[in-house]
Scaffold this motif. Structure first.
Motif, mmCIF file in Angstrom:
data_model
loop_
_atom_site.group_PDB
_atom_site.id
_atom_site.type_symbol
_atom_site.label_atom_id
_atom_site.label_comp_id
_atom_site.label_asym_id
_atom_site.label_seq_id
_atom_site.Cartn_x
_atom_site.Cartn_y
_atom_site.Cartn_z
ATOM 1 N N GLY A 104 -34.166 17.895 33.859
ATOM 2 C CA GLY A 104 -34.779 17.216 32.719
ATOM 3 C C GLY A 104 -33.880 16.166 32.110
ATOM 4 O O GLY A 104 -34.333 15.066 31.770
ATOM 5 N N GLU A 105 -32.590 16.479 31.974
ATOM 6 C CA GLU A 105 -31.657 15.511 31.408
ATOM 7 C C GLU A 105 -31.496 14.307 32.334
ATOM 8 O O GLU A 105 -31.411 13.176 31.876
ATOM 9 C CB GLU A 105 -30.297 16.158 31.129
ATOM 10 C CG GLU A 105 -30.318 17.159 30.001
ATOM 11 C CD GLU A 105 -30.704 16.559 28.659
ATOM 12 O OE1 GLU A 105 -29.810 16.268 27.854
ATOM 13 O OE2 GLU A 105 -31.927 16.381 28.421
ATOM 14 N N ASN A 106 -31.489 14.547 33.634
ATOM 15 C CA ASN A 106 -31.389 13.449 34.594
ATOM 16 C C ASN A 106 -32.621 12.540 34.504
ATOM 17 O O ASN A 106 -32.503 11.312 34.549
ATOM 18 C CB ASN A 106 -31.206 13.988 36.014
ATOM 19 C CG ASN A 106 -30.748 12.921 36.968
ATOM 20 O OD1 ASN A 106 -29.882 12.120 36.661
ATOM 21 N ND2 ASN A 106 -31.336 12.908 38.150
ATOM 22 N N ALA A 107 -33.787 13.136 34.346
ATOM 23 C CA ALA A 107 -35.019 12.354 34.188
ATOM 24 C C ALA A 107 -34.970 11.535 32.898
ATOM 25 O O ALA A 107 -35.403 10.373 32.877
ATOM 26 C CB ALA A 107 -36.233 13.277 34.198
ATOM 27 N N ALA A 108 -34.439 12.119 31.826
ATOM 28 C CA ALA A 108 -34.306 11.389 30.562
ATOM 29 C C ALA A 108 -33.333 10.224 30.703
ATOM 30 O O ALA A 108 -33.586 9.132 30.182
ATOM 31 C CB ALA A 108 -33.851 12.337 29.454
ATOM 32 N N ILE A 109 -32.242 10.435 31.425
ATOM 33 C CA ILE A 109 -31.282 9.352 31.674
ATOM 34 C C ILE A 109 -31.977 8.197 32.379
ATOM 35 O O ILE A 109 -31.837 7.033 31.984
ATOM 36 C CB ILE A 109 -30.071 9.861 32.494
ATOM 37 C CG1 ILE A 109 -29.186 10.755 31.630
ATOM 38 C CG2 ILE A 109 -29.263 8.687 33.070
ATOM 39 C CD1 ILE A 109 -28.125 11.517 32.401
ATOM 40 N N ASP A 110 -32.737 8.514 33.416
ATOM 41 C CA ASP A 110 -33.459 7.468 34.156
ATOM 42 C C ASP A 110 -34.435 6.723 33.252
ATOM 43 O O ASP A 110 -34.513 5.489 33.296
ATOM 44 C CB ASP A 110 -34.214 8.068 35.346
ATOM 45 C CG ASP A 110 -33.296 8.538 36.455
ATOM 46 O OD1 ASP A 110 -32.107 8.156 36.474
ATOM 47 O OD2 ASP A 110 -33.774 9.313 37.318
ATOM 48 N N LYS A 134 -26.136 7.363 25.885
ATOM 49 C CA LYS A 134 -24.789 7.944 25.960
ATOM 50 C C LYS A 134 -24.843 9.431 25.600
ATOM 51 O O LYS A 134 -24.244 10.267 26.281
ATOM 52 C CB LYS A 134 -23.840 7.206 25.010
ATOM 53 C CG LYS A 134 -22.424 7.767 25.007
ATOM 54 C CD LYS A 134 -21.623 7.216 23.843
ATOM 55 C CE LYS A 134 -20.310 7.908 23.673
ATOM 56 N NZ LYS A 134 -20.383 9.344 23.448
ATOM 57 N N ASN A 135 -25.595 9.772 24.554
ATOM 58 C CA ASN A 135 -25.712 11.175 24.138
ATOM 59 C C ASN A 135 -26.372 12.030 25.213
ATOM 60 O O ASN A 135 -25.953 13.167 25.461
ATOM 61 C CB ASN A 135 -26.512 11.277 22.834
ATOM 62 C CG ASN A 135 -25.791 10.669 21.656
ATOM 63 O OD1 ASN A 135 -24.579 10.565 21.636
ATOM 64 N ND2 ASN A 135 -26.541 10.243 20.660
ATOM 65 N N ILE A 136 -27.407 11.493 25.847
ATOM 66 C CA ILE A 136 -28.102 12.242 26.894
ATOM 67 C C ILE A 136 -27.180 12.436 28.100
ATOM 68 O O ILE A 136 -27.152 13.515 28.701
ATOM 69 C CB ILE A 136 -29.408 11.535 27.305
ATOM 70 C CG1 ILE A 136 -30.382 11.524 26.126
ATOM 71 C CG2 ILE A 136 -30.049 12.232 28.507
ATOM 72 C CD1 ILE A 136 -31.578 10.613 26.322
ATOM 73 N N LYS A 137 -26.416 11.404 28.444
ATOM 74 C CA LYS A 137 -25.460 11.535 29.554
ATOM 75 C C LYS A 137 -24.417 12.602 29.242
ATOM 76 O O LYS A 137 -24.043 13.391 30.116
ATOM 77 C CB LYS A 137 -24.785 10.194 29.844
ATOM 78 C CG LYS A 137 -25.676 9.221 30.566
ATOM 79 C CD LYS A 137 -24.941 7.912 30.842
ATOM 80 C CE LYS A 137 -25.807 6.944 31.622
ATOM 81 N NZ LYS A 137 -25.101 5.656 31.869
ATOM 82 N N ASP A 138 -23.950 12.637 27.995
ATOM 83 C CA ASP A 138 -22.989 13.668 27.589
ATOM 84 C C ASP A 138 -23.605 15.056 27.749
ATOM 85 O O ASP A 138 -22.963 15.984 28.240
ATOM 86 C CB ASP A 138 -22.538 13.463 26.142
ATOM 87 C CG ASP A 138 -21.649 12.249 25.952
ATOM 88 O OD1 ASP A 138 -21.142 11.690 26.965
ATOM 89 O OD2 ASP A 138 -21.462 11.834 24.784
ATOM 90 N N SER A 139 -24.865 15.197 27.334
ATOM 91 C CA SER A 139 -25.575 16.472 27.466
ATOM 92 C C SER A 139 -25.700 16.856 28.940
ATOM 93 O O SER A 139 -25.456 18.003 29.316
ATOM 94 C CB SER A 139 -26.959 16.343 26.829
ATOM 95 O OG SER A 139 -27.752 17.457 27.110
#
Length: 153
Positions: A104-110, A134-139
């Protein structure tokens, strides 16, 4: 027309952010017993996601539009799939839960990167969306680190 394109992009990000918040709520309590040291980081990510949501709503309203404050159909389908998958998972659901968060986080990054790449964001929106990314990548890296640590067990 530029205003409408920006609002459309921001509403898409709002859907993604709502997906993250709902997805995080599905994780609640599933990994804390085995990884209690992650709880504070997780709580910070939820709080951060809610702040991101409010910032996106503010940006949309600053453009004179009403925010589409729902989750996405794709996100709802993904959460349903996770529920079905977890009901058939034998053994360690923590591993499956971590994999789903990472997905899910990877999809949000994209999605956030694609939003930035559209060129449809004003300078103010671009600054805020870039900080969100940046925050999502950190997560993502936080949960990926937990998964890597878990795989060494």
């Amino acid at each position: 027309m530029k205003n409408q394109e920006e609002v459309s992009v921001l509403n898409d990000l709002l859907h993604i952010t709502n997906d993250r918040i709902q997805g995080f709520s599905k994780v609640e309590g599933k990994i804390w017993e085995k990884y209690p040291d992650v709880k504070d980081d997780y709580d910070r990510m939820i709080t951060q996601s809610k702040i991101m949501k409010n910032e996106l709503i503010d940006l949309i309203q600053e453009n004179g539009e009403k925010a589409s404050d729902t989750s996405s159909v794709a996100g709802a389908l993904h959460r349903t799939w996770i529920d079905i998958k977890n009901s058939f998972t034998i053994g360690n659901t923590e591993e499956s839960t971590l994999e789903n968060v990472i997905f899910g986080e990877n999809a949000a990054i994209d999605a956030y990167q694609n939003a930035i790449d559209t060129g449809n964001l004003s300078e103010n929106s671009l600054d805020i969306v870039s900080e969100h990314l940046k925050n999502i990548k950190d997560s993502y890296h936080q949960f990926k680190g937990i998964s890597n640590y878990k795989n060494k067990d």
